[in-house]
Design a protein around this motif. Structure first.
Motif, short mmCIF file in Angstrom:
data_model
loop_
_atom_site.label_atom_id
_atom_site.label_comp_id
_atom_site.label_asym_id
_atom_site.label_seq_id
_atom_site.Cartn_x
_atom_site.Cartn_y
_atom_site.Cartn_z
N ALA A 69 45.71 43.96 42.49
CA ALA A 69 44.32 44.31 42.76
C ALA A 69 43.32 43.50 41.95
O ALA A 69 42.13 43.52 42.25
N SER A 70 43.76 42.82 40.91
CA SER A 70 42.81 42.07 40.09
C SER A 70 43.52 40.98 39.32
O SER A 70 44.75 41.00 39.17
N SER A 71 42.74 40.05 38.81
CA SER A 71 43.28 38.99 37.96
C SER A 71 43.46 39.53 36.54
O SER A 71 42.96 40.61 36.20
N PRO A 72 44.17 38.79 35.69
CA PRO A 72 44.42 39.26 34.31
C PRO A 72 43.13 39.56 33.55
O PRO A 72 42.06 39.02 33.84
N GLY A 131 28.73 45.31 35.17
CA GLY A 131 29.76 46.32 35.02
C GLY A 131 29.49 47.53 35.87
O GLY A 131 28.94 47.44 36.98
N TYR A 132 29.86 48.70 35.33
CA TYR A 132 29.71 49.93 36.08
C TYR A 132 29.59 51.09 35.10
O TYR A 132 30.19 51.07 34.02
N VAL A 180 35.57 46.91 40.77
CA VAL A 180 34.56 45.93 40.37
C VAL A 180 35.24 44.58 40.08
O VAL A 180 34.73 43.54 40.48
N LEU A 181 36.38 44.62 39.39
CA LEU A 181 37.07 43.37 39.07
C LEU A 181 37.60 42.69 40.32
O LEU A 181 37.82 41.48 40.32
N GLN A 206 32.36 43.28 49.62
CA GLN A 206 33.07 42.75 48.47
C GLN A 206 34.05 43.76 47.87
O GLN A 206 34.45 43.64 46.72
N LEU A 207 34.45 44.74 48.68
CA LEU A 207 35.39 45.74 48.20
C LEU A 207 36.82 45.39 48.59
O LEU A 207 37.08 44.93 49.70
#
Length: 1074
Positions: free
Chosen positions: A217-220, A378-379, A399-400, A450-451
């Protein structure tokens, strides 16, 4: 003493020459030279072929993943959002429905579920180790998410179309295992359908917290968590913060780096870690323990906290992820926006995202916290109670994922995970993951969504990968292994976790799977870098029973597995470069040799144990070797060794070795009187899988593994020259050996080395089993000054003759100790029942002297895969552990009441009563493994092996008022040390005791290890920035104070003892609606 040593050496050698039959077995192999061929293991070709086969296997899964991800994006794009969708409109199989129907307190039973849940029939499938239905998918929804919410119902609606794609994938590749779509809403849809593994406690499984989902789901990430511990943080709020930090840590994987600090007027790390460290299991454990020690005091100083966090992220002198950078701040509220800090460290580029968490119920103005998050990409989240922790500590992943979604096809790259335990019972697996993006637009010309919709995953069982590796041609001590970019093993014969935690991947480093040295560090680095290589090294290896260490030669060859993050290695001893391949084309000879496997032949030819290998597909396995042999014989009466359903290589070699070992009986064993030399048995074991024990009655007391490749004596004999003694294994905590009926024996074995056509190989091991009691008497005679004809003559200290081990056993201690420091023989009758024990348990003072004088070297290592009994709970009270009890200080604090903490307390009590210690639940039980009773732990292992001293050696043990003389000498061509020592004369000679027994440990000091981290590389791709990212959706407060009526109702429910169920909530961004 040297004379006694020579006599011992000659006796051992004579017995082995007569009964072992090494030379005769060599001649038998040469006489049967026409029945086998010598084949070569070519390391480079072998490792390249296996790497190619693994690549092909994984590539088929990749193609299936891509079809699924593309289909999911198209289905979701075509889906029309329905505001008025009802539960009865959706038909699906709820994987937890059966368990919930069995539970009278279940949420759905209590309120009456309106969803149309399918009732399915299932069939047992050995590939899945489960009952499955291939016509449907199953759906799992986390317990804390309301199934009837509009978001979930729409998710169920559009993901239903995936069912046909799953089915088509399996049609194209019948070897596919679980195909899973993990949604960002928490819904898991998987195929084929199978009932969920119902835990005893509440089901905490949430796909968004699984290692494979997080990685896809996200990068490091480089993350710094800062926690407000100022005096305004009440007991309840601090408890929520501690739990929140622990849950946040669980969203990190080994590709991420993290540090945790607390702040008030000043900021300081909560643990011994002074910089970012890898978010591996052991480091996260340190953080979690340290967080529990946080104490609230002082005043709030956001500036100190943020400056500390930015300094951590700017430190470039350490290993880190170098991708997403973020600060997670947990606070109960404040007014300072610390704009000057952001201007100094983060603006205008905003390379660090700031996430703020308002914890607890309060009346503070949350605008500054919202502003911090919104001004730094951020959030902002609110955690008013314990029920909001899990969902709000994982939502930041959405978000990431934005830059990844906006990168489009460039980000659509399959990643392969670490090894982890499958939640549905498949065992150890790796998962290929592919993110699924939201391709919708709000309108013509509008910005693209962008989700991230979720992550698609396909499991590959480690056993399926192992089947692609050569099993028996590499010999007992050859093997294939594979590692990932972290240096963690994917394949390795020592990857054997005793218990697994569903929340964490199985992360065994290559240098922990083997005994670490500089050569292996170099090999590991080269493999991580994706290079090819070959290196011959001298290294240490543990025996299979982990009692011994041998110094051996090994050849390492390695290549990368293309299109993956894995690298494959092959390890071969020099003697395994060549192997035998039977060529039994003569069917009459096949039948003749096969008859020697029949139990009717055992009385005359000796008992035969056959290795429990997969000779044929229809062969029924059994842990009982007699039953397995019976199954094998019954199958062989129906099929031939050349049958297509059988492994011809294994069968031919097995039958050939049956005939060859029978000829050894005929030529050597049958005509010998074993009693003459006090032998209980003679035996031979072969690479082909035969272990023949003679005479037949000796098989009753044969305790060695019937698979020679898994027998410690077999593997050690191949690695050591000469005769290897193996005393019976004794634990210090168990009762001594019972010397009755002459059943206790000492194994002596040696490898049979052949030289055929200039090639050297070791296809067999032969040996004898010594009668312990008889050989203990013989040992005294051999270590004496008389021959068999002489009468013993006792010598005193004043006599001119020499003392010996027989007649002077009251004054002299004479022992044989093996290379691991275990007692083999003694001239002291009272020590015979201690044979097999570590010698320090027999004579601590003498063993310490041998170690101090370099006869022995110690090797210490850690077993990170051990299982330990669960620790008793620290809280012995009757109340649920999840319930917070306010302190007197809380009651006296007016702010505690005015900040609506009472409402939070009610929520806390409700969750505690209903969910029974949600966050303190045993992860194994909570996440679907009710059988697990033990927990993973670290054990320290200590082995001893011969040091640098080879010659005879005299020394004095100085004990102050008295001393003790000893003499030690290695016996040639054995693994024995002959020691003669004066008996201890006084108690002052009690020195330190060497320990060999495995002990519970915390492992090496983590605070020191992080200062010299092992080499690793992160994923090759990073998506942490996109110029078109819309950061306006950054969280808005949505917390409303409860009404007086609600409070009164809750209080009445509590007083009446009724356990109401709180309305489950789904936290979803408004923009998730599509």
């Amino acid at each position: 003493m040297q004379h006694w040593a020579r006599r011992l050496e000659q006796e051992i050698d004579g017995v082995m020459r007569i009964f072992g039959g090494v030379q005769q077995l060599r001649e038998i192999y040469k006489d049967n030279r026409n029945l086998f061929e010598v084949q070569e293991n070519e390391p480079q070709k072998l490792v390249e072929k296996v790497a190619g086969d693994i690549e092909s296997l994984l590539d088929r899964k990749v193609q299936a993943l891509k079809r699924l991800a593309d289909a999911a994006e198209n289905f979701q794009k075509a889906h029309r959002w329905q505001d008025n969708i009802k539960e009865e409109d959706i038909l699906y199989y709820d994987a937890k429905a059966d368990a919930e129907l069995d539970d009278p307190e279940s949420e759905d039973v209590e309120r009456g579920s309106k969803a149309s849940t399918l009732r399915l029939d299932f069939v047992e499938d050995s590939n899945f180790k489960n009952k499955v239905n291939y016509s449907y998918t199953a759906v799992q929804i986390p317990t804390d998410i309301y199934k009837g919410s509009t978001v979930i119902l729409n998710e169920l609606n559009w993901t239903e179309a995936l069912e046909n794609v799953f089915i088509e994938n399996r049609r194209q590749d019948p070897t596919l295992l679980w195909q899973v779509f993990g949604s960002a809403t928490g819904v898991t849809r998987y195929y084929p359908a199978t009932p969920w593994r119902a835990p005893k406690k509440i089901d905490l499984y949430d796909v968004r917290r699984r290692p494979w989902y997080i990685q896809g789901a996200s990068s490091p990430k480089d993350m710094v968590i800062i926690v407000d511990v100022s005096g305004s943080v009440s007991g309840l709020t601090l408890k929520l913060m501690k739990t929140s930090v622990c849950e946040m840590l669980d969203t990190l994987s080994d590709d991420d780096y993290v540090n945790v600090a607390s702040f008030n007027e000043k900021a300081q790390p909560v643990s011994c870690f002074t910089h970012l460290v890898q978010a591996n299991v052991r480091n996260k454990k340190v953080f979690k323990e340290a967080v529990q020690g946080m104490v609230a005091k002082g005043t709030t100083g956001y500036k100190a906290g943020f400056e500390y966090a930015f300094d951590q992220l700017q430190n470039s002198n350490i290993t880190r992820a170098n991708c997403n950078k973020m600060i997670m701040m947990f606070t109960d509220g404040g007014e300072d926006r610390v704009q000057d800090v952001f201007e100094k460290y983060n603006w205008p580029n905003r390379t660090v995202r700031v996430f703020t968490f308002s914890v607890g119920q309060h009346n503070y103005d949350v605008t500054p916290l919202q502003w911090m998050a919104c001004a730094n990409k951020g959030y902002y989240f609110e955690i008013p109670s314990i029920g909001a922790i899990r969902i709000n500590t994982q939502e930041y992943l959405d978000v990431l994922g934005r830059p990844m979604v906006l990168a489009g096809k460039e980000a659509k790259q399959v990643q392969w995970t670490n090894v982890y335990e499958d939640a549905l019972g498949l065992g150890l697996v790796v998962t290929g993951t592919l993110p699924v993006f939201n391709l919708t637009q709000d309108g013509p010309g509008e910005k693209k969504n962008q989700l991230i919709l979720g992550v698609m995953g396909i499991d590959v069982a480690l056993n399926d990968i192992k089947r692609l590796t050569p099993n028996y041609t590499l010999g007992a001590n050859g093997y294939v292994f594979a590692i990932d970019l972290n240096g963690y093993v994917l394949l390795h014969p020592n990857l054997k976790p005793q218990t697994t935690n569903f929340r964490e991947p199985v992360t065994l480093d290559f240098l922990d799977a083997e005994l670490e040295d500089e050569n292996k560090e170099e090999i590991r680095r080269s493999m991580i870098d994706g290079n090819k290589g070959h290196k011959q090294i001298r290294t240490l290896v543990k025996s299979l029973d982990e009692r011994y260490v041998d110094e051996v030669m090994r050849n390492y060859t390695w290549v990368p597995i293309r299109s993956t993050n894995y690298s494959l290695g092959l390890v071969l001893p020099p003697y395994s470069t060549f192997y035998l391949q039977a060529n039994l084309s003569d069917q009459i000879l096949q039948v003749k040799y096969f008859e020697f496997l029949l139990p009717s032949s055992f009385e005359s030819e000796g008992h035969v144990f056959i290795a429990p290998r997969e000779y044929c597909k229809d062969l029924n396995a059994s842990d009982n070797n007699t039953e397995f042999l019976k199954n094998f014989i019954e199958l062989m009466e129906k099929v031939t060794p050349d049958s297509k359903q059988c492994n011809n290589f294994l069968l031919h070699n097995l039958i050939l070795d049956t005939g060859i070992t029978q000829q050894l009986v005929e030529r050597v064993w049958r005509d010998q009187d074993l009693n003459t030399y006090s032998l209980l048995a003679v035996f031979a074991a072969t690479d082909g899988g035969i272990t023949r024990v003679f005479p037949n009655k000796a098989a009753d007391d044969w305790t060695e593994n019937p698979e020679p490749f898994n027998a410690s004596f077999y593997r050690r004999s191949l690695d050591n020259h000469g005769y290897v003694f193996k005393p019976p294994h004794q634990d210090a905590l168990l009762r001594p050996l019972e010397l009755e009926n002459d059943t206790v024996g000492i194994l002596v074995s040696t490898a049979v080395e052949l030289s055929l056509g200039g090639h050297t190989l070791r296809p067999a091991v032969v040996g004898v089993k010594l009668d312990l009691e008889a050989w203990a008497e013989k040992f005294k005679v051999l270590a004496s000054n008389r021959t068999h004809q002489d009468q013993p003559q006792k010598c005193g200290p004043s006599s001119h003759c020499e003392m010996d081990c027989e007649v002077n056993n009251e004054d002299l201690l004479c022992v044989l100790i093996d290379d691991g420091g275990f007692l083999v023989l003694s001239n002291q009758n009272h020590q015979w029942d201690q044979v097999g024990r570590f010698f320090s348990e027999v004579d601590a003072n003498l063993m310490l002297a041998l170690y101090n004088n370099s006869f022995y070297t110690r090797k210490e290592s850690y077993d990170y895969q051990a299982a330990c009994a669960p620790q008793p709970p620290g809280n012995l009270g009757a109340a649920p552990r999840g319930v917070f009890v306010p302190t007197i200080a809380d009651f006296l604090n007016l702010a505690w009441w005015t900040s609506a903490a009472a409402w939070s307390l009610f929520q806390q009590l409700l969750y505690g009563l209903i969910y029974h210690s949600w966050f303190q639940a045993d992860p194994a039980e909570a996440e679907g493994n009710p059988e697990a009773r033990e927990s993973s732990c670290v054990m320290k292992q200590t082995q001893y092996y011969f040091g640098s001293v080879n010659a005879s050696y005299n020394a004095i043990i100085d004990c102050g008022n008295c001393s003790r003389l000893f003499h030690a000498q290695r016996l040639t061509n054995t693994n024995l040390l002959f020691v003669v020592a004066e008996k201890p004369l006084c108690s002052q000679c009690e020195g330190g005791r060497l320990l060999q027994k495995e002990t519970h440990s915390d492992g090496p000091e983590q605070c020191e290890l992080v200062q010299r981290p092992r080499y690793r590389r992160g994923p090759h791709i990073c998506f942490d920035y996109n110029a078109t990212e819309d950061t306006s959706d950054c969280g808005r407060g949505a917390s409303f104070p409860p009404s007086l009526g609600v409070l009164v109702s809750l209080q009445l429910l509590l007083l009446l003892g009724l356990p109401p169920r709180p309305q489950p909530q789904v936290h979803a961004h408004a923009s998730r609606r599509v």
